[in-house]
Design an enzyme around this catalytic site. Structure first.
Site, PDB file in Angstrom:
ATOM      1  N   GLY A  20       0.796  -1.224   0.000  1.00 43.30           N
ATOM      2  CA  GLY A  20       0.000   0.000   0.000  1.00 43.30           C
ATOM      3  C   GLY A  20       0.824   1.268   0.000  1.00 43.30           C
ATOM      4  O   GLY A  20       0.389   2.298  -0.513  1.00 43.30           O
ATOM      5  N   ARG A  21       2.026   1.212   0.576  1.00 43.85           N
ATOM      6  CA  ARG A  21       2.885   2.402   0.588  1.00 43.85           C
ATOM      7  C   ARG A  21       4.363   2.031   0.447  1.00 43.85           C
ATOM      8  O   ARG A  21       5.238   2.834   0.742  1.00 43.85           O
ATOM      9  CB  ARG A  21       2.670   3.214   1.862  1.00 43.85           C
ATOM     10  CG  ARG A  21       2.926   2.445   3.152  1.00 43.85           C
ATOM     11  CD  ARG A  21       2.767   3.359   4.354  1.00 43.85           C
ATOM     12  NE  ARG A  21       2.982   2.649   5.607  1.00 43.85           N
ATOM     13  CZ  ARG A  21       3.058   3.231   6.799  1.00 43.85           C
ATOM     14  NH1 ARG A  21       2.941   4.538   6.878  1.00 43.85           N
ATOM     15  NH2 ARG A  21       3.242   2.529   7.892  1.00 43.85           N
ATOM     16  N   ARG A  81      14.381   0.412   2.766  1.00 46.42           N
ATOM     17  CA  ARG A  81      14.707  -0.863   3.374  1.00 46.42           C
ATOM     18  C   ARG A  81      15.273  -1.806   2.306  1.00 46.42           C
ATOM     19  O   ARG A  81      14.927  -1.718   1.128  1.00 46.42           O
ATOM     20  CB  ARG A  81      13.513  -1.468   4.098  1.00 46.42           C
ATOM     21  CG  ARG A  81      12.260  -1.675   3.296  1.00 46.42           C
ATOM     22  CD  ARG A  81      11.108  -2.060   4.232  1.00 46.42           C
ATOM     23  NE  ARG A  81       9.891  -2.385   3.524  1.00 46.42           N
ATOM     24  CZ  ARG A  81       8.705  -2.545   4.117  1.00 46.42           C
ATOM     25  NH1 ARG A  81       8.599  -2.425   5.430  1.00 46.42           N
ATOM     26  NH2 ARG A  81       7.632  -2.842   3.412  1.00 46.42           N
ATOM     27  N   ARG A 102       7.229 -12.718   0.207  1.00 44.38           N
ATOM     28  CA  ARG A 102       6.427 -12.994   1.394  1.00 44.38           C
ATOM     29  C   ARG A 102       5.688 -14.314   1.233  1.00 44.38           C
ATOM     30  O   ARG A 102       5.376 -14.736   0.117  1.00 44.38           O
ATOM     31  CB  ARG A 102       5.403 -11.875   1.624  1.00 44.38           C
ATOM     32  CG  ARG A 102       5.977 -10.468   1.630  1.00 44.38           C
ATOM     33  CD  ARG A 102       4.854  -9.443   1.508  1.00 44.38           C
ATOM     34  NE  ARG A 102       5.353  -8.076   1.336  1.00 44.38           N
ATOM     35  CZ  ARG A 102       5.207  -7.108   2.227  1.00 44.38           C
ATOM     36  NH1 ARG A 102       4.554  -7.339   3.356  1.00 44.38           N
ATOM     37  NH2 ARG A 102       5.677  -5.901   2.004  1.00 44.38           N
ATOM     38  N   ASP A 139       1.086 -11.991   5.321  1.00 47.59           N
ATOM     39  CA  ASP A 139       1.480 -10.998   4.326  1.00 47.59           C
ATOM     40  C   ASP A 139       2.790 -10.326   4.698  1.00 47.59           C
ATOM     41  O   ASP A 139       3.537  -9.872   3.844  1.00 47.59           O
ATOM     42  CB  ASP A 139       0.372  -9.950   4.140  1.00 47.59           C
ATOM     43  CG  ASP A 139       0.024  -9.221   5.433  1.00 47.59           C
ATOM     44  OD1 ASP A 139      -0.148  -9.908   6.447  1.00 47.59           O
ATOM     45  OD2 ASP A 139      -0.092  -7.983   5.420  1.00 47.59           O
ATOM     46  N   ASN A 140       3.120 -10.262   5.985  1.00 50.25           N
ATOM     47  CA  ASN A 140       4.367  -9.621   6.409  1.00 50.25           C
ATOM     48  C   ASN A 140       5.417 -10.621   6.864  1.00 50.25           C
ATOM     49  O   ASN A 140       6.346 -10.253   7.580  1.00 50.25           O
ATOM     50  CB  ASN A 140       4.092  -8.631   7.537  1.00 50.25           C
ATOM     51  CG  ASN A 140       3.610  -7.296   6.997  1.00 50.25           C
ATOM     52  OD1 ASN A 140       3.948  -6.922   5.896  1.00 50.25           O
ATOM     53  ND2 ASN A 140       2.806  -6.601   7.754  1.00 50.25           N
ATOM     54  N   ASP A 165       9.142  -4.849   8.856  1.00 53.15           N
ATOM     55  CA  ASP A 165       8.015  -3.969   9.137  1.00 53.15           C
ATOM     56  C   ASP A 165       7.864  -3.715  10.631  1.00 53.15           C
ATOM     57  O   ASP A 165       7.202  -4.471  11.329  1.00 53.15           O
ATOM     58  CB  ASP A 165       6.729  -4.542   8.542  1.00 53.15           C
ATOM     59  CG  ASP A 165       5.648  -3.475   8.446  1.00 53.15           C
ATOM     60  OD1 ASP A 165       5.935  -2.304   8.746  1.00 53.15           O
ATOM     61  OD2 ASP A 165       4.511  -3.811   8.071  1.00 53.15           O
TER      62      ASP A 165
END
Length: 762
Positions: A248-249, A395, A402, A481-482, A491
């Site tokens: 999303g970002r 990063r 993922r 997802d992470n 994250d």
């Protein structure tokens, strides 16, 4: 992509590797992610991942979830920071030092651009034109959010920050990626890593002096699926079907191949990978809107970006496999975002008293335990809106592949199989996208183990099985997802290291029991189970037995995660590597000390580090247990409990120390001469310095003290606190300077344990 909490107690690396033992790491931090109050035990399908190491033998710790009040034997599963005993020197070679010290003789970012090698884009597929057209019809006017029906990525350019200003870079990572130190000060570097990827090369679009054409600048965002604690979600997707989940970002701005011999820069890097060069992906967090931003502005604020940069680097220096942070750039008097946060008045909700009539049927001990659990969970949501500066963190990872990437395409295959019955799955685009994704993960993460031996023959089943073998381990994330397939964590917002020990410690305001500190092995198992489920369509389609594979790997995973917890606690107590009898003694010792740590609110960092000082001061022949107790309890600043121990509790602790030291002494006689001493094992398992939340708050308030509307404080940009913490976290296991020890080796201030935005956050 929303606020995330994760408790990063990260069991790094466990499973079978082909040969020698690899030491692994457990760190003691807490982080968060999405919603869901489902409780999950080891029988639930979910997933997890981390790199592989041999399993420790003999641990008897179970993997049950902690119950709300009566924790019983389940309470023994808390664990903390273990660093690899063998450390790798970061010293540069003489040739590298000479290269760094030479003045820059080529345009800034010239070598960086020449090292571009975008395997994600080259090996995988974009959404097809038909689905792009269908997607655009469902997008809302003026906002880029839209469903993405197929493909592994969407091309998207970052939105540059206005008035970018460099806050900090990782010089160590700059060197690793082949940057010259002078490039950090260049306008091109500042532009590229603040999102102006095209402006960074303005005037340098042509080829070099040899006539070599500059490589294309490619940037992209990716879709993935959302699973939390093993449960697959679609309900909070704007389109109700999961087609809106993804970056999303976060926007990937390059994949590069860097020769291991940096003097080889300039030759064909592709021919060097993977044996003589490393591949890295660089990603901007807070780089603006993508199709997956679901109504948000795609930005990150300086507060959370400081956390992202420092936490990434702190985890790395703790010895935990993690994404790294290259740079942090702020929009100085430029772009801002309004975010809900906490005023100075925001505090944890007041607890009932011991005399509360609702507790009248419990004993005093039970009342205290109930109140302690409430204290771990009594949190409030933000109570104000504030305008904050935008910032971008770059990063870096070998890959951002993922589990959610594989999960997404596996779901699409499963849905197709249900709707089309006997139609051959392998002939469909959905299946091909899943298999392509698997091969790409193998290429990026496990080239020698899972890609090179099988790709030429397209033996997808064998590659999938080898991928599982190399992924099984202990990365702890609640959301698939992470969770990166190779086990590195990522994250870091919002997150926090544990101050007051409690099995259910967690910073997120919405954390249920399953988000608690001690329930993380279940999260790792759940994530690994999702990875298994995601590869079953490939195994089934290539002649394998999916059900049998699932059962086999989940049974293996139970043992791996249980062994990891046992080994982690033995390392913290200096009992790993001792005789076989010490394994059972270690379990009993943890069961003996856990109630005292919980009941008297032990400081998780101080207790274990102070015990390390006991081990160093009192060798194996000592019986001065009162002296050991005095060393453990430290002074006013380092007293490792937030509640003063009673005489009875001190006596209990003294008895525990005697039992522990007798077990500890056995590890001297059993160890080989070349093995690290038990106290050295403890030192490398128990950091002195971690990134406590109150430290981060001090640093970001100094960096942007006037961010709250109406604040009497002047707007300042003092980043000295960020740099001070960066220096601290690079040596977490050392003693540090006298000034660092006095300032940072202490219990968290009492007020920080109840303050909104420090004790808890949304």
């Amino acid at each position: 992509a929303g606020g995330r909490f994760f408790v990063a107690l990260v069991l790094t690396a466990l499973a079978q590797s082909s040969s020698a033992a690899v030491n692994y790491t457990v760190a003691n931090s807490v982080r968060r992610n999405s919603s869901s109050d489902e409780s999950v035990g080891l029988s639930t399908t979910g997933k997890g991942t981390a790199f592989v190491t041999p399993r420790a033998k003999g641990t008897s710790l179970s993997m049950k979830r902690a119950s709300p009040v009566a924790f019983g034997s389940a309470a023994k599963r808390a664990f903390g920071g273990v660093k690899m005993a063998a450390t790798v020197s970061c010293e540069a070679s003489a040739g590298e030092k000479e290269r760094k010290e030479k003045p820059l003789t080529y345009p800034p970012l010239h070598n960086f651009r020449n090292s571009f090698s975008h395997s994600w884009v080259n090996q995988l597929s974009a959404e097809d034109p038909h689905n792009l057209e269908r997607s655009l019809k469902r997008s809302s006017g003026g906002h880029p959010g839209r469903p993405v029906f197929n493909g592994h990525y969407v091309p998207v350019r970052p939105t540059p920050l206005r008035n970018p200003k460099m806050v900090i870079t990782s010089d160590e990572l700059m060197d690793e990626l082949g940057f010259h130190r002078d490039e950090r000060e260049s306008d091109a570097f500042l532009k590229y890593f603040s999102g102006d990827v095209d402006g960074a090369f303005k005037g340098m679009e042509g080829g070099d002096e040899k006539g070599t054409q500059a490589k294309e600048i490619v940037t992209w965002a990716t879709p993935y699926a959302l699973s939390i604690m093993g449960r697959r979600y679609t309900n909070n997707c704007p389109y109700g079907d999961g087609t809106g989940y993804g970056d999303g970002r976060a926007i990937s701005i390059a994949e590069i191949v860097v020769p291991h011999d940096l003097d080889s820069i300039g030759i064909d890097h592709e021919k060097l990978y993977p044996h003589d060069a490393s591949r890295y992906e660089l990603q901007l967090k807070g780089a603006g809107q993508t199709p997956f931003c679901r109504g948000a502005d795609g930005r990150a604020v300086l507060r959370s970006s400081i956390r992202e940069f420092l936490a990434s680097e702190a985890m790395h220096h703790l010895g935990i496999s993690t994404t790294r942070a290259l740079s942090l750039i702020v929009s100085d008097s430029g772009d801002t975002s309004t975010r809900p946060w906490y005023s100075d008045a925001a505090q944890a909700r007041e607890l009932p008293s011991m005399d509360d009539p609702r507790l009248s049927r419990y004993s005093d001990d039970q009342k205290r335990e109930i109140l302690q659990q409430l204290a771990a969970q009594m949190k409030s949501d933000p109570d104000t809106l504030q305008q904050e500066k935008n910032a971008i963190t770059t990063r870096v990872a070998r890959s951002f592949s993922r589990i959610g990437h594989l999960d997404l395409f596996a779901r699409r295959v499963e849905m197709l199989a249900m709707s089309e019955g006997d139609h051959p799955v392998k002939e469909t685009r959905q299946y091909q996208e899943l298999e392509d994704m698997m091969w790409h993960v193998c290429y990026r993460e496990f080239y020698s183990e899972a890609y090179e031996p099988y790709f030429d023959n397209r033996d997808a089943k064998a590659a999938a099985m080898k991928l599982l073998e190399n992924s099984l381990g202990g990365i702890i994330r609640y959301d698939a997802d992470n969770c990166l397939v190779a086990g590195r964590t990522m994250d870091y917002g919002p997150f926090g290291f544990v101050d007051v020990y409690h099995p259910l410690s967690a910073k997120w305001t919405g954390s249920g029991e399953h988000f608690g500190f001690m329930n993380q092995p279940n999260a790792g198992f759940a994530n690994f189970a999702v990875l298994v489920e995601s590869l079953l369509p490939i195994i089934d389609a290539n002649g394998g037995d999916g059900e049998e594979t699932r059962d086999e790997w989940l049974e293996k995973a139970k043992g791996v995660f249980s062994d990891a917890v046992g080994k982690a606690m033995r390392m913290k107590m200096g009992l790993d590597g001792g005789p076989a009898e010490v394994v059972n003694e270690a379990d009993e010792l943890w069961e003996g000390i856990e109630p005292l740590l919980r009941g008297s609110r032990g400081d998780w960092i101080l207790f274990w580090r102070q015990l390390t000082y006991v081990a160093a001061e009192y060798k194996n022949e000592s019986s001065d247990y009162k002296g050991m107790l005095k060393t453990l309890l430290g002074d006013k600043q380092t007293y490792p409990f937030y509640d003063k121990l009673s005489e009875k509790e001190e006596a209990s602790l003294l008895a525990w120390i005697e039992k522990w030291h007798k077990s500890f002494s056995k590890c001297y006689s059993d160890g080989s001469p070349s093995a690290p001493s038990p106290e050295e094992t403890m030192r490398l398992a128990n950091p002195k310095y971690v990134l406590r939340e109150y430290m981060l708050v001090d640093a970001y308030l100094k960096a942007d003290s006037g961010k709250t509307p109406g604040s009497p404080l002047p707007v300042t940009s003092d980043y000295s606190g960020v740099h001070e913490l960066y220096r601290l976290i690079k040596e977490p296991y050392s003693e540090g300077t006298e000034e660092q020890s006095k300032k940072f080796y202490r219990r968290a201030p009492d007020e920080s344990l109840t303050a909104g935005g420090t004790a808890f956050m949304s």
